[in-house]
Enzyme design. Structure first.
Site, PDB file in Angstrom:
ATOM      1  N   LYS A 103      27.319  64.523  53.554  1.00 46.43           N
ATOM      2  CA  LYS A 103      26.051  64.235  52.874  1.00 46.43           C
ATOM      3  C   LYS A 103      25.110  63.701  53.941  1.00 46.43           C
ATOM      4  O   LYS A 103      25.275  62.588  54.432  1.00 46.43           O
ATOM      5  CB  LYS A 103      26.242  63.221  51.757  1.00 46.43           C
TER       6      LYS A 103
ATOM      7  N   ALA B   9      19.982  59.895  43.889  1.00 51.07           N
ATOM      8  CA  ALA B   9      19.222  58.657  44.111  1.00 51.07           C
ATOM      9  C   ALA B   9      18.204  58.386  43.014  1.00 51.07           C
ATOM     10  O   ALA B   9      17.538  59.299  42.517  1.00 51.07           O
ATOM     11  CB  ALA B   9      18.504  58.653  45.464  1.00 51.07           C
ATOM     12  N   GLY B  10      18.094  57.123  42.654  1.00 50.45           N
ATOM     13  CA  GLY B  10      17.070  56.657  41.739  1.00 50.45           C
ATOM     14  C   GLY B  10      17.439  56.660  40.274  1.00 50.45           C
ATOM     15  O   GLY B  10      16.713  56.110  39.449  1.00 50.45           O
TER      16      GLY B  10
ATOM     17  N   ASN C 151      25.320  55.898  42.046  1.00 55.12           N
ATOM     18  CA  ASN C 151      26.034  54.798  42.691  1.00 55.12           C
ATOM     19  C   ASN C 151      25.593  53.452  42.097  1.00 55.12           C
ATOM     20  O   ASN C 151      26.306  52.841  41.312  1.00 55.12           O
ATOM     21  CB  ASN C 151      25.843  54.819  44.196  1.00 55.12           C
ATOM     22  N   THR C 152      24.386  53.011  42.445  1.00 60.26           N
ATOM     23  CA  THR C 152      23.945  51.671  42.058  1.00 60.26           C
ATOM     24  C   THR C 152      23.977  51.457  40.549  1.00 60.26           C
ATOM     25  O   THR C 152      24.361  50.375  40.080  1.00 60.26           O
ATOM     26  CB  THR C 152      22.519  51.413  42.585  1.00 60.26           C
TER      27      THR C 152
END
Length: 256
Positions: free
Chosen positions: A95, A183-184, A205-206
C-alpha cells in the site's frame, strides 16, 4: 473480488494501528471477517521483541497482509520502505503512501506516480493511496497499478465521503478497475455509501480502533459493507425531484 489475481474473502480491509491491546485487535479482525489487514513496517521495526510478537499474532489470524509505507514523504523514502517491507512480510503487495501535506496527510500525486512506476518495475503489486483526481488515476494505471485507493476524507478525520461527485466520477471512468475507498471513513453508514456508489471495497482503521468498543464496531462495519453491496446489486431506485405516490389510486373513492 480479485485484487492482482487474488480473490479476497471479504470486501472489508482493516488497519491494525491504534488498538487498545493486541487482544482487542485480534478480536476485531475476526469480528470484521476482514479480507486484508494492513500493517506498518515502522510498527514491526519499533522494537525487535514487540515487533516479532505482533507479526506472530498477525500470521496466526490467517488473513492476507498488505504492508504500507505510512509516514513516507518522499519517493526515495517510500521506495526504500517498500523494499524493506517485502523482506519483512514476505509479500510483493504494498500500500503505497507518499504524503505531500502534513496537516491533511494529502497524498502527493506527483511523487505517488513516480514511486508507483519504480515499484511496479521492481515487481511490486501497488495499492496507491491517492486523491480522487481523475488524471492522477490514469497516470497511476499507466505506471503499472491495477488497483486504485482514493481517500474519502483526510486520514483519521471520520468525515466520510467528502467528494461524492469525484468518487462517482472515478467509478464511471474506470468501471473495470478495482477501487477501494481508503481513509476518512468514520461510520458504518459511510462504508455502506461507498459500496452503494459502486466501490469494490473499503479500508477502515481509526473508526474501529478508536471506537468505544472496537470489536462491536468491526462487526458493524462488516454488516454495513455487506448491506451496501447487496443494495447496489438490488438495483436501487433513482432519486427524483418530485414526489411519486407509492399507494395505488385504482379503486379509491372519488368525491364529486
Amino acid at each position: 473480488m480479485l485484487f492482482y489475481g487474488t480473490e479476497l474473502k471479504s470486501r472489508l480491509m482493516l488497519g491494525t494501528a491504534q488498538y487498545p491491546s493486541p487482544e482487542i485487535l485480534s478480536d476485531a479482525v475476526r469480528a470484521a471477517e476482514a479480507g486484508v489487514v494492513t500493517v506498518s513496517l515502522r510498527r514491526e521495526s519499533a522494537g525487535q521483541r514487540a515487533g516479532q510478537a505482533f507479526w506472530s499474532m498477525i500470521r496466526d489470524l490467517g488473513v492476507p497482509v498488505l504492508p504500507n509505507t505510512a509516514g513516507c514523504h518522499t519517493v526515495k523514502e517510500a521506495v526504500t520502505t517498500a523494499h524493506m517491507a517485502r523482506e519483512v512480510f514476505d509479500t510483493d503487495w504494498i500500500k503505497l503512501e507518499v504524503i505531500g501535506e502534513s496537516d491533511t496527510l494529502q497524498p502527493d500525486m506527483f511523487g505517488l506516480v513516480e514511486a508507483a512506476r519504480i515499484l511496479s518495475r521492481d515487481g511490486f503489486k501497488v495499492f496507491p493511496y491517492m486523491t480522487e483526481d481523475l488524471v492522477g488515476a490514469e497516470r497511476l494505471l499507466q505506471a503499472g497499478c491495477e488497483v486504485l485507493m482514493p481517500w474519502g476524507a483526510p486520514i483519521g478525520s471520520g468525515k466520510g465521503l467528502n467528494n461524492v461527485f469525484g468518487l462517482r466520477a472515478l467509478r464511471a471512468h474506470f468501471p473495470d478497475v478495482p477501487l477501494v475507498v481508503d481513509a476518512g471513513i468514520g461510520l458504518p453508514s459511510h462504508a455502506a455509501q461507498a459500496m452503494e456508489l459502486g466501490y469494490d471495497a473499503v479500508l477502515i482503521n481509526t473508526a474501529v480502533a478508536k471506537a468505544g468498543d472496537p470489536v462491536r464496531m468491526a462487526r458493524a462495519f462488516r454488516l454495513a459493507v455487506e448491506a451496501g453491496l447487496i443494495a447496489r446489486e438490488a438495483d436501487p431506485i433513482e432519486e427524483r425531484d418530485m414526489a411519486a405516490p407509492s399507494t395505488p389510486v385504482l379503486g379509491r373513492a372519488m368525491l364529486a
